[in-house]
Motif scaffolding. Structure first.
Motif, PDB file in Angstrom:
ATOM      1  N   ILE A  92      27.493  -6.163  -2.004  1.00  0.00           N
ATOM      2  CA  ILE A  92      27.583  -6.390  -0.563  1.00  0.00           C
ATOM      3  C   ILE A  92      27.206  -5.136   0.211  1.00  0.00           C
ATOM      4  CG2 ILE A  92      29.366  -8.131  -0.871  1.00  0.00           C
ATOM      5  CD1 ILE A  92      31.388  -6.073   0.159  1.00  0.00           C
ATOM      6  N   GLY A  93      27.052  -4.010  -0.480  1.00  0.00           N
ATOM      7  CA  GLY A  93      26.664  -2.797   0.219  1.00  0.00           C
ATOM      8  C   GLY A  93      26.748  -1.567  -0.664  1.00  0.00           C
ATOM      9  N   ARG A  94      26.415  -0.438  -0.051  1.00  0.00           N
ATOM     10  CA  ARG A  94      26.469   0.851  -0.751  1.00  0.00           C
ATOM     11  C   ARG A  94      27.411   1.790   0.007  1.00  0.00           C
ATOM     12  NH1 ARG A  94      21.493   2.016  -0.637  1.00  0.00           N
ATOM     13  NH2 ARG A  94      20.917   1.499  -2.786  1.00  0.00           N
ATOM     14  N   LEU A  95      28.408   2.314  -0.703  1.00  0.00           N
ATOM     15  CA  LEU A  95      29.371   3.249  -0.130  1.00  0.00           C
ATOM     16  C   LEU A  95      28.940   4.671  -0.472  1.00  0.00           C
ATOM     17  CD1 LEU A  95      32.270   3.489   1.231  1.00  0.00           C
ATOM     18  CD2 LEU A  95      33.112   3.752  -1.110  1.00  0.00           C
ATOM     19  N   GLU A  96      28.915   5.544   0.541  1.00  0.00           N
ATOM     20  CA  GLU A  96      28.487   6.924   0.313  1.00  0.00           C
ATOM     21  C   GLU A  96      29.423   7.905   1.020  1.00  0.00           C
ATOM     22  OE1 GLU A  96      23.820   7.190   0.035  1.00  0.00           O
ATOM     23  OE2 GLU A  96      24.353   5.815   1.663  1.00  0.00           O
ATOM     24  N   ILE A  97      29.810   8.949   0.270  1.00  0.00           N
ATOM     25  CA  ILE A  97      30.588  10.055   0.832  1.00  0.00           C
ATOM     26  C   ILE A  97      29.852  11.331   0.437  1.00  0.00           C
ATOM     27  CG2 ILE A  97      32.863  11.118   1.059  1.00  0.00           C
ATOM     28  CD1 ILE A  97      34.099   8.625  -0.096  1.00  0.00           C
ATOM     29  N   PRO A  98      28.958  11.819   1.274  1.00  0.00           N
ATOM     30  CA  PRO A  98      28.102  12.956   0.906  1.00  0.00           C
ATOM     31  C   PRO A  98      28.871  14.213   0.510  1.00  0.00           C
ATOM     32  CG  PRO A  98      27.280  11.872   2.887  1.00  0.00           C
ATOM     33  CD  PRO A  98      28.622  11.282   2.607  1.00  0.00           C
ATOM     34  N   ASP A  99      30.022  14.478   1.150  1.00  0.00           N
ATOM     35  CA  ASP A  99      30.756  15.716   0.881  1.00  0.00           C
ATOM     36  C   ASP A  99      31.290  15.804  -0.542  1.00  0.00           C
ATOM     37  OD1 ASP A  99      30.417  16.938   3.382  1.00  0.00           O
ATOM     38  OD2 ASP A  99      32.045  15.775   4.251  1.00  0.00           O
ATOM     39  N   VAL A 100      31.443  14.667  -1.210  1.00  0.00           N
ATOM     40  CA  VAL A 100      31.924  14.693  -2.599  1.00  0.00           C
ATOM     41  C   VAL A 100      30.874  14.109  -3.546  1.00  0.00           C
ATOM     42  CG1 VAL A 100      34.335  14.604  -1.903  1.00  0.00           C
ATOM     43  CG2 VAL A 100      33.124  12.467  -2.375  1.00  0.00           C
ATOM     44  N   ASP A 101      29.646  13.981  -3.036  1.00  0.00           N
ATOM     45  CA  ASP A 101      28.522  13.509  -3.849  1.00  0.00           C
ATOM     46  C   ASP A 101      28.813  12.142  -4.467  1.00  0.00           C
ATOM     47  OD1 ASP A 101      25.948  13.773  -4.861  1.00  0.00           O
ATOM     48  OD2 ASP A 101      26.628  14.652  -6.749  1.00  0.00           O
ATOM     49  N   LEU A 102      29.369  11.242  -3.659  1.00  0.00           N
ATOM     50  CA  LEU A 102      29.690   9.894  -4.131  1.00  0.00           C
ATOM     51  C   LEU A 102      28.744   8.881  -3.509  1.00  0.00           C
ATOM     52  CD1 LEU A 102      31.521   7.785  -5.526  1.00  0.00           C
ATOM     53  CD2 LEU A 102      32.938   7.796  -3.471  1.00  0.00           C
ATOM     54  N   SER A 103      28.105   8.091  -4.355  1.00  0.00           N
ATOM     55  CA  SER A 103      27.269   6.980  -3.911  1.00  0.00           C
ATOM     56  C   SER A 103      27.440   5.868  -4.930  1.00  0.00           C
ATOM     57  CB  SER A 103      25.798   7.402  -3.815  1.00  0.00           C
ATOM     58  OG  SER A 103      24.985   6.299  -3.444  1.00  0.00           O
ATOM     59  N   VAL A 104      27.958   4.725  -4.490  1.00  0.00           N
ATOM     60  CA  VAL A 104      28.265   3.651  -5.429  1.00  0.00           C
ATOM     61  C   VAL A 104      28.056   2.304  -4.755  1.00  0.00           C
ATOM     62  CG1 VAL A 104      30.719   3.710  -4.811  1.00  0.00           C
ATOM     63  CG2 VAL A 104      30.029   2.741  -7.011  1.00  0.00           C
ATOM     64  N   MET A 105      27.570   1.344  -5.530  1.00  0.00           N
ATOM     65  CA  MET A 105      27.407  -0.010  -5.026  1.00  0.00           C
ATOM     66  C   MET A 105      28.769  -0.692  -4.971  1.00  0.00           C
ATOM     67  SD  MET A 105      24.269   0.118  -4.460  1.00  0.00           S
ATOM     68  CE  MET A 105      24.170  -1.542  -3.764  1.00  0.00           C
ATOM     69  N   VAL A 106      28.961  -1.485  -3.930  1.00  0.00           N
ATOM     70  CA  VAL A 106      30.216  -2.217  -3.742  1.00  0.00           C
ATOM     71  C   VAL A 106      29.967  -3.688  -4.043  1.00  0.00           C
ATOM     72  CG1 VAL A 106      32.065  -2.802  -2.134  1.00  0.00           C
ATOM     73  CG2 VAL A 106      30.907  -0.583  -1.950  1.00  0.00           C
ATOM     74  N   LEU A 107      30.711  -4.225  -5.002  1.00  0.00           N
ATOM     75  CA  LEU A 107      30.610  -5.637  -5.346  1.00  0.00           C
ATOM     76  C   LEU A 107      31.782  -6.395  -4.728  1.00  0.00           C
ATOM     77  CD1 LEU A 107      29.614  -5.440  -9.130  1.00  0.00           C
ATOM     78  CD2 LEU A 107      28.168  -5.239  -7.103  1.00  0.00           C
ATOM     79  N   GLU A 108      31.671  -7.699  -4.719  1.00  0.00           N
ATOM     80  CA  GLU A 108      32.750  -8.532  -4.188  1.00  0.00           C
ATOM     81  C   GLU A 108      33.790  -8.761  -5.272  1.00  0.00           C
ATOM     82  OE1 GLU A 108      34.942  -9.800  -1.651  1.00  0.00           O
ATOM     83  OE2 GLU A 108      32.921  -9.807  -0.798  1.00  0.00           O
ATOM     84  N   GLY A 109      35.069  -8.510  -4.953  1.00  0.00           N
ATOM     85  CA  GLY A 109      36.141  -8.762  -5.902  1.00  0.00           C
ATOM     86  C   GLY A 109      36.638  -7.505  -6.588  1.00  0.00           C
ATOM     87  N   THR A 110      37.803  -7.635  -7.233  1.00  0.00           N
ATOM     88  CA  THR A 110      38.425  -6.474  -7.882  1.00  0.00           C
ATOM     89  C   THR A 110      38.895  -6.785  -9.299  1.00  0.00           C
ATOM     90  OG1 THR A 110      40.536  -7.078  -6.820  1.00  0.00           O
ATOM     91  CG2 THR A 110      39.171  -5.432  -5.704  1.00  0.00           C
ATOM     92  N   ASP A 111      38.266  -7.760  -9.952  1.00  0.00           N
ATOM     93  CA  ASP A 111      38.627  -8.036 -11.342  1.00  0.00           C
ATOM     94  C   ASP A 111      38.137  -6.893 -12.226  1.00  0.00           C
ATOM     95  OD1 ASP A 111      35.835  -9.008 -12.641  1.00  0.00           O
ATOM     96  OD2 ASP A 111      36.007  -9.701 -10.564  1.00  0.00           O
ATOM     97  N   GLU A 112      38.642  -6.835 -13.451  1.00  0.00           N
ATOM     98  CA  GLU A 112      38.319  -5.727 -14.347  1.00  0.00           C
ATOM     99  C   GLU A 112      36.825  -5.638 -14.631  1.00  0.00           C
ATOM    100  OE1 GLU A 112      40.042  -3.104 -15.706  1.00  0.00           O
ATOM    101  OE2 GLU A 112      41.436  -3.741 -14.160  1.00  0.00           O
ATOM    102  N   HIS A 113      36.172  -6.782 -14.795  1.00  0.00           N
ATOM    103  CA  HIS A 113      34.732  -6.787 -15.064  1.00  0.00           C
ATOM    104  C   HIS A 113      33.977  -6.098 -13.931  1.00  0.00           C
ATOM    105  CE1 HIS A 113      30.879  -8.224 -16.602  1.00  0.00           C
ATOM    106  NE2 HIS A 113      30.584  -8.578 -15.365  1.00  0.00           N
ATOM    107  N   THR A 114      34.394  -6.363 -12.694  1.00  0.00           N
ATOM    108  CA  THR A 114      33.736  -5.758 -11.533  1.00  0.00           C
ATOM    109  C   THR A 114      34.014  -4.266 -11.459  1.00  0.00           C
ATOM    110  OG1 THR A 114      33.812  -7.817 -10.259  1.00  0.00           O
ATOM    111  CG2 THR A 114      33.622  -5.765  -9.012  1.00  0.00           C
ATOM    112  N   LEU A 115      35.286  -3.879 -11.605  1.00  0.00           N
ATOM    113  CA  LEU A 115      35.654  -2.473 -11.443  1.00  0.00           C
ATOM    114  C   LEU A 115      35.199  -1.605 -12.611  1.00  0.00           C
ATOM    115  CD1 LEU A 115      39.211  -2.667  -9.836  1.00  0.00           C
ATOM    116  CD2 LEU A 115      36.961  -2.559  -8.751  1.00  0.00           C
TER     117      LEU A 115
END
Length: 232
Positions: A92-115
């Protein structure tokens, strides 16, 4: 020295040698399994990121061109564009926090397979650009490991097919797992990032690490939408 004593020592050496080989084999299997899990997670991130970028490019082309004329496109571009419309995008989107060099895709849901492969949007919470509390969860020993370095005032962006929501961290706290009020709706658009704590705890973590941020801007891809936002 008796023959029986010599035989016992030989037997002991054989047992120790066999144990050493067994431990080495088990260690090798664990390393291979860990490497495979990391490779699968990285592959998922690459695949979801590529699919999201392709869909985003297609979305921008639709918005920026008043009347798209595919006859002027290359055959490769037309094929990729049509394929991006036919295949649903899980991210559903891309989450970015430049100060900690974090860039990660965000999926829908929080089941173990997703996380195991990304971070997940918690169902029932707001969407980027909407009023309310948008909540995202991730593993402390995975993509959200970098949250331990986040500080108040850090900038966060969340890019979706609708635009870019920009946030600023205004609070960080450690709470007990039962504190579901961190997911409570809010009148203003906010972002809540959740992971387990302590970050290097072995076993079930006793607490949750919460990063709160407030939205400071939303930049829609549509020029008309941007004008609407500016006029509010």
């Amino acid at each position: 020295m008796s023959d029986s004593g010599t035989l016992r020592r030989r037997a002991l050496r054989n047992v120790l040698r066999a144990a050493e080989y067994t431990l080495a084999l088990v260690g090798g299997v664990c390393l291979v399994a860990y490497g495979g899990a990391c490779a699968r997670a990285a592959l998922t991130q690459q695949r979801e990121s590529a699919a999201f970028d392709e869909a985003l490019r297609a979305r921008q082309q639709q918005i920026e061109a008043e009347s798209p004329n595919p006859s002027e496109w290359s055959r490769v571009r037309v094929a990729k564009y049509e394929a991006s419309l036919e295949q649903p995008v899980r991210a559903i989107g891309r989450l970015e926090i430049p100060d900690v060099d974090l860039s990660v895709m965000v999926l829908e849901g929080t089941d173990e397979h997703t996380l195991d492969r990304a971070v997940g949007h918690i169902a029932g919470t707001a969407r980027p650009g909407e009023p309310g509390n948008l909540a995202i969860a991730g593993h402390r020993d995975g993509y959200f490991r970098g949250l331990r370095h986040v500080q108040t005032g850090d900038a966060i962006s969340f890019t979706t097919l609708d635009g870019v929501a920009r946030y600023q961290v205004d609070k960080i706290e450690v709470v007990k797992p039962g504190r579901t009020d961190v997911l409570a709706p809010s009148d203003e658009p906010t972002l809540t990032l959740i992971t387990c704590y302590p970050f290097y705890h072995v076993g079930d973590a006793p607490s949750r690490y919460i990063v709160h941020a407030r939205q400071v801007a939303f930049e829609p891809w549509s020029l008309d939408a941007r004008n609407d936002v500016a006029a509010r």
